[in-house]
Design a protein around this motif. Sequence first.
Motif, short mmCIF file in Angstrom:
data_model
loop_
_atom_site.label_atom_id
_atom_site.label_comp_id
_atom_site.label_asym_id
_atom_site.label_seq_id
_atom_site.Cartn_x
_atom_site.Cartn_y
_atom_site.Cartn_z
N CYS A 168 0.83 -1.20 0.00
CA CYS A 168 0.00 0.00 0.00
C CYS A 168 0.87 1.25 0.00
N ILE A 169 0.36 2.33 -0.62
CA ILE A 169 1.11 3.58 -0.64
C ILE A 169 1.21 4.18 0.76
N LEU A 196 5.83 -2.43 -6.21
CA LEU A 196 4.66 -1.88 -6.88
C LEU A 196 3.68 -1.42 -5.80
N LYS A 197 2.94 -0.35 -6.06
CA LYS A 197 2.07 0.23 -5.05
C LYS A 197 0.59 0.06 -5.44
N SER A 224 1.11 -5.37 -14.82
CA SER A 224 2.47 -4.97 -14.44
C SER A 224 3.18 -6.09 -13.69
N ILE A 225 2.43 -6.76 -12.80
CA ILE A 225 3.01 -7.89 -12.06
C ILE A 225 3.44 -8.98 -13.05
N GLU A 226 2.59 -9.25 -14.01
CA GLU A 226 2.89 -10.28 -15.01
C GLU A 226 4.17 -9.96 -15.77
N VAL A 227 4.36 -8.68 -16.11
CA VAL A 227 5.56 -8.28 -16.84
C VAL A 227 6.81 -8.50 -15.99
N THR A 228 6.74 -8.21 -14.71
CA THR A 228 7.93 -8.40 -13.85
C THR A 228 8.35 -9.86 -13.79
N CYS A 229 7.37 -10.77 -13.90
CA CYS A 229 7.69 -12.20 -13.88
C CYS A 229 8.15 -12.69 -15.26
N ARG A 230 7.42 -12.27 -16.28
CA ARG A 230 7.70 -12.79 -17.62
C ARG A 230 8.96 -12.16 -18.22
#
Length: 753
Positions: free
Chosen positions: A592-593, A613-614, A627-633
Amino acid sequence: MGRLPKLIGFVNRAKQEVAHKPMFSRLDKDIPAGIVVFLVALPLCLGIALASGAPLISGLISGVIGGLVIGFISKSGTSVSGPAASVSAVVLIAIQELGSFEVFLVALFIAGIFQIIIGTLKAGIIADYMPQSIIKGLLAAIGIILIFSQLPYAFGFEQDKSQMLQFDDNFFEYIHSVLLSLYNSVTAGAVFLTLLSLFILIFWEKTILKKIKLLPPALVVVILGVVINLVFKFLLPGLHLDGIHLVNIPRVDNLLTLFTFPDFTAIWNKNLWIAALTIGVIASISTLLNIEATDNIDSHKRRTPPNRELIAQGIGNSLAGLLGGIAITSVIVRSSVNIEAGGETKLSTILHGLLLLLSVTFLSTLLNLIPLASLAAILIVVGYKLASLEVVKSIFKKGLDQFLPFIVTIIAILMTDVLIGVLIGSALSIFFLLRSNYYNPFFIENSRLIQGEFIKLELSNEVSFLNKPSIKNTLWSVPDNSKVIIDATFSSYIDQDIIEVLQDFKNTFAKDHGIEVSIIGLKEAYNLGEEIDFMEKSLEKVKEKTNPQEILDYLKEGNLKYITGNLVSKRLRNKELSEFLKGAPLATVVNCIDMREPLNMLLNTGIGDLIPLKAAGNVISQSLVQSIEVTCREQGAKLILFMGNSDNTFIKKALKDYLSGNSSELEYMIRDALQSGKFSKSYLQRKDIEILADEISQFNIKICMHKTVAQSPHIMEMMKADKVGLATGYFDRKTAKVTFSNLFTEPEKGSIS
């Protein structure tokens, strides 16, 4: 991740204790080196005994003990021990004050016992604190003394002084007398042998002859000197050297006459104990200085265990006291010759002792043919290498804080003696140390927040009493009405004196001057660091984290280290920083921010290990899932961690507005919780708002996992293949503890666990 093998290599190397080679592994180098050291040590043993006011044979006895006994016990691969010029003046005075050589032997025996005790107590650690500038200054001074002390033998004249290095006299007066003697006595044969020997020693390594490993140039010089002098005898009598120009070993007809035994009836003599303590201290300091200097010029940079060396020297001196020897130390002259001649293991030291023993009993006639001019040439070359212009230039380039102690040490040794000169040089070195500590106890930052400007002082890893003046001067110079944060988070040790200064500043000066002070990270107690033992202490296994479970365990351990204060602070420049970002990240952390605490500190991870990531209120969106998917892939993160935190101000505000009936733009943060049926209005009204905010924060991070898996088929596939894992972490701000869930497994529909 590419930096990890280097750390593993460092740890493995540290396990090798001293890394010395087996004693009989380099016979091709050690046998010739042992012979050369023997040839150099022989006249020095005799000369030092003469200068010490002791029987000449006592010098040879100590030389034999230094080689055979100390050489066997010591763990040094290159140090050579024997009678030392640096303690000859002390021995001379002790013999005179005690009245007889036999009483002196008792003092020497006790001095050896004293050395054994201080070695057992591990007092040899002081050798590790000797600055390199002082060690190099000691080496250079000895090199200069070596060169000029050999001029009488190189030019073929004899002084009234003994055949030794006169460390205890004013060197400049000594040089004056030597130069005056040149006008009165120069022997052409000695000059010829000296020049020829120097030519061979200097140019040997530049010819094909250097490939003949079993015949070092120093040994060639000695053999050639004997042969040429014999040629002079029959063909050029005017150049022939004899008498004082040759080695002179006293003839021994009966082995029993070798030994003199101590007179223990004088053991209660007060002066005897004073002499014993003096000899023990000076011999120990000289030994520690010499082994540090010897290790410094060892081509393999092996480290001699100082405490083991003190014990070995103590046994040697006690034995010398029982058998009629004189004081023994590790000797830089012989050690330098040993290294220069190619000695690799302690065998060369032991062999030199054995040859000294044989020379006393069987070889005196043969050895007495060796011209002193040939030996002088060997020592002149060794001296030049210790005090060359290249050495001076290299120290000068390091700055005045290194160069001035170096020069002062040289001049002080030449004008006084080794120990006084080293003490004078060390005093100047301490001045530069104090000055550097004055300027480097902390990092200072001026920062500005919405609330106003504040000054942050981050204390260094170790803060000792040496930093006290600088810290006091800085704190007492803080402007009135300032805000100050003193950060001790990354300090592994803070001296009690410094803690008192901080408390005095906060409780008195700061209050009197309107200064607002916050001290963070200060522990209740600090202990001095223990010696690191890589053999016994368990180390964190540094390896590539290959699966999500390993990464999750790593983060759990990291948070535990944060709680206990075992952190590492890294301040890097841009080029160094980029090296840490080449490897794949370990995890993506969605928090959380409201949570502004630094993740790298909370989890004690390396730079670039985490991708933060926030999500406001821990409420995830489709774009954030992408965005989460990009960090993994694309970036290779193997763990997705959804992190909530206690005392979430956004969720608390949303709850207050909801319960009071007011509309709120933050209501979406509690919508999923309200719709789940677990948080009815009556339930919310019965609970404290702080507890409710924590419960909904934990609920939201669990929902995040379900939505991420549901909205990203790619993450689902990677999770099933154990290439990516999902977990939650809940950060309690009061305790700093992060409570982690197990790795997420897809539940049945309608279930949130």
